[in-house]
Design a protein around this motif. Structure first.
Motif, PDB file in Angstrom:
ATOM      1  N   ARG A 141       2.664   6.188  -2.453  1.00 40.17           N
ATOM      2  CA  ARG A 141       3.295   7.279  -2.246  1.00 40.17           C
ATOM      3  C   ARG A 141       4.583   6.965  -2.772  1.00 40.17           C
ATOM      4  NH1 ARG A 141       5.111   7.423   3.298  1.00 40.17           N
ATOM      5  NH2 ARG A 141       3.870   5.731   4.601  1.00 40.17           N
ATOM      6  N   GLN A 142       5.050   5.816  -3.290  1.00 37.98           N
ATOM      7  CA  GLN A 142       6.278   5.384  -3.748  1.00 37.98           C
ATOM      8  C   GLN A 142       7.224   5.537  -2.531  1.00 37.98           C
ATOM      9  OE1 GLN A 142       7.035   4.391  -7.270  1.00 37.98           O
ATOM     10  NE2 GLN A 142       4.981   4.001  -6.917  1.00 37.98           N
ATOM     11  N   ASP A 143       6.822   4.986  -1.531  1.00 39.18           N
ATOM     12  CA  ASP A 143       7.662   4.901  -0.229  1.00 39.18           C
ATOM     13  C   ASP A 143       7.471   3.483   0.505  1.00 39.18           C
ATOM     14  OD1 ASP A 143       9.533   5.573   1.404  1.00 39.18           O
ATOM     15  OD2 ASP A 143       8.245   7.016   2.565  1.00 39.18           O
ATOM     16  N   HIS A 144       8.666   3.202   1.178  1.00 38.68           N
ATOM     17  CA  HIS A 144       8.551   1.882   1.712  1.00 38.68           C
ATOM     18  C   HIS A 144       7.628   1.957   3.258  1.00 38.68           C
ATOM     19  CE1 HIS A 144      11.228  -0.145  -1.040  1.00 38.68           C
ATOM     20  NE2 HIS A 144      12.113   1.069  -0.696  1.00 38.68           N
ATOM     21  N   ILE A 145       7.432   0.809   3.784  1.00 39.06           N
ATOM     22  CA  ILE A 145       6.650   0.644   5.169  1.00 39.06           C
ATOM     23  C   ILE A 145       7.423   1.695   5.953  1.00 39.06           C
ATOM     24  CG2 ILE A 145       8.270  -1.146   5.872  1.00 39.06           C
ATOM     25  CD1 ILE A 145       5.701  -2.223   7.260  1.00 39.06           C
ATOM     26  N   THR A 152       0.964  -1.216   0.110  1.00 39.99           N
ATOM     27  CA  THR A 152       0.062   0.238  -0.024  1.00 39.99           C
ATOM     28  C   THR A 152       0.899   1.330   0.107  1.00 39.99           C
ATOM     29  OG1 THR A 152      -1.685  -1.071   1.337  1.00 39.99           O
ATOM     30  CG2 THR A 152      -1.864   1.122   1.370  1.00 39.99           C
ATOM     31  N   CYS A 153       1.987   1.261   0.831  1.00 40.56           N
ATOM     32  CA  CYS A 153       2.846   2.401   0.821  1.00 40.56           C
ATOM     33  C   CYS A 153       3.490   2.615  -0.433  1.00 40.56           C
ATOM     34  CB  CYS A 153       3.903   2.602   1.994  1.00 40.56           C
ATOM     35  SG  CYS A 153       3.293   2.375   3.675  1.00 40.56           S
ATOM     36  N   TRP A 154       3.750   1.756  -0.945  1.00 35.82           N
ATOM     37  CA  TRP A 154       4.466   1.700  -2.380  1.00 35.82           C
ATOM     38  C   TRP A 154       3.662   2.203  -3.405  1.00 35.82           C
ATOM     39  CZ3 TRP A 154       9.572   2.472  -3.188  1.00 35.82           C
ATOM     40  CH2 TRP A 154      10.086   2.464  -4.664  1.00 35.82           C
ATOM     41  N   THR A 155       2.519   1.761  -3.657  1.00 36.26           N
ATOM     42  CA  THR A 155       1.604   2.015  -4.409  1.00 36.26           C
ATOM     43  C   THR A 155       0.908   3.368  -4.223  1.00 36.26           C
ATOM     44  OG1 THR A 155      -0.103   0.692  -3.593  1.00 36.26           O
ATOM     45  CG2 THR A 155       1.110  -0.368  -5.068  1.00 36.26           C
TER      46      THR A 155
END
Length: 280
Positions: free
Chosen positions: A167-171, A162-165
């Motif tokens: 806002r293009q960031d990791h957990i 969810t974080c990557w899709t």
């Protein structure tokens, strides 16, 4: 003739009545008549024994000029023992000055990131500049809990996706603790957390308790694992022993968000209150 015989008899009689008799074996040795000619008087040979012992010790010293005297060797051993004892006592007193978070040790269970990471690209995050951070912020995820490793791993994978899709960031968490009493590594000890709204990204570890704990308490194993995590972080020199423990208040949620969790944590050592966050 008669006079000469009397002279010889008198001389023989005086010898017989003398306490010491002349020995024919040696012109320099005397014997006690009462003990007989076969026993020598001890007093006459004490000096010879002392001289023999002295010559023996002198010979040993000459043969071993570097030999350490037994008394000196014993003193050196005793001094070495005292020095080692002093070092042990010093280390023990030094350890006593380190503040420990808990009087007992809790078992620590860690699932490292490779066990649940399912992406070909490694997690990339800004590295912490400091070896030991000074603050720990504990959050609840506000989601359903997980009571076994399969569901807890699925929660981490879904959160990462969810974080990557979005806002293009990791957990964003450094670690998460599940209802199974296990710590799951997200960003880990050496990377900054991903919550832009929380303070101290370079000095803070963020730990998420998986579940919604506004109205109910986390499981006892989650509290125990949180204590074990804090102790392990100090042991790894990734958290100062004088750390500060915080919760977070989310301004976009209800005012009692995470109330049950924080009501318990505020009784713990190092608790320093809540920090403000716009969105968690």
């Amino acid at each position: 003739m008669y006079q000469a015989a009397r002279t010889v008899a008198a001389s023989s009689s005086s010898r017989l009545h003398s306490p010491v008799a002349w020995s024919r074996k040696s012109a320099q040795e005397y014997y006690d008549l009462e003990a007989g000619e076969s026993e020598r008087t001890p007093l006459l040979y004490a000096g010879d024994s002392s001289r023999a012992a002295f010559r023996y010790r002198a010979k040993l010293s000459a043969d071993h000029p570097k030999r350490v005297h037994p008394v000196a060797l014993g003193l050196m051993v005793a001094l070495l023992i005292f020095l080692l004892l002093g070092v042990v006592i010093g280390v023990y007193l030094l350890l006593l000055t380190v503040q420990r978070p808990w009087p007992v040790s809790y078992p620590f269970f860690l699932v490292e990131r490779p066990a649940w990471w399912q992406y070909p690209v490694a997690l990339e995050a800004t590295t912490l500049d400091k070896m030991a951070v000074t603050d720990v912020i504990v959050l609840h995820t506000g989601s359903e809990g997980c009571l076994d490793r399969t569901n807890c791993v699925r929660f981490l994978q879904d959160t990462e996706h969810t974080c990557w899709t979005t806002r293009q960031d990791h957990i964003p968490y450094n670690f998460l603790i599940g209802g199974d009493g296990v710590t799951y590594e997200a960003r880990g000890w050496k990377s900054q957390h991903g919550f832009q709204e929380l303070p101290g990204q370079n000095t803070t570890l963020v730990v998420g308790m998986i579940g919604d704990f506004t109205d109910r308490q986390p499981a006892d194993v989650q509290y125990a694992e949180l204590k074990a995590f804090l102790t392990e972080s100090i042991r790894r020199l990734s958290l100062t022993p004088h750390y500060r423990l915080h919760g977070a208040v989310n301004a976009t949620r209800a005012s009692n968000d995470g109330a049950a969790l924080y009501n318990q944590l505020q009784r713990w050592p190092h608790w320093k209150g809540l920090v403000q966050s716009q969105k968690v």
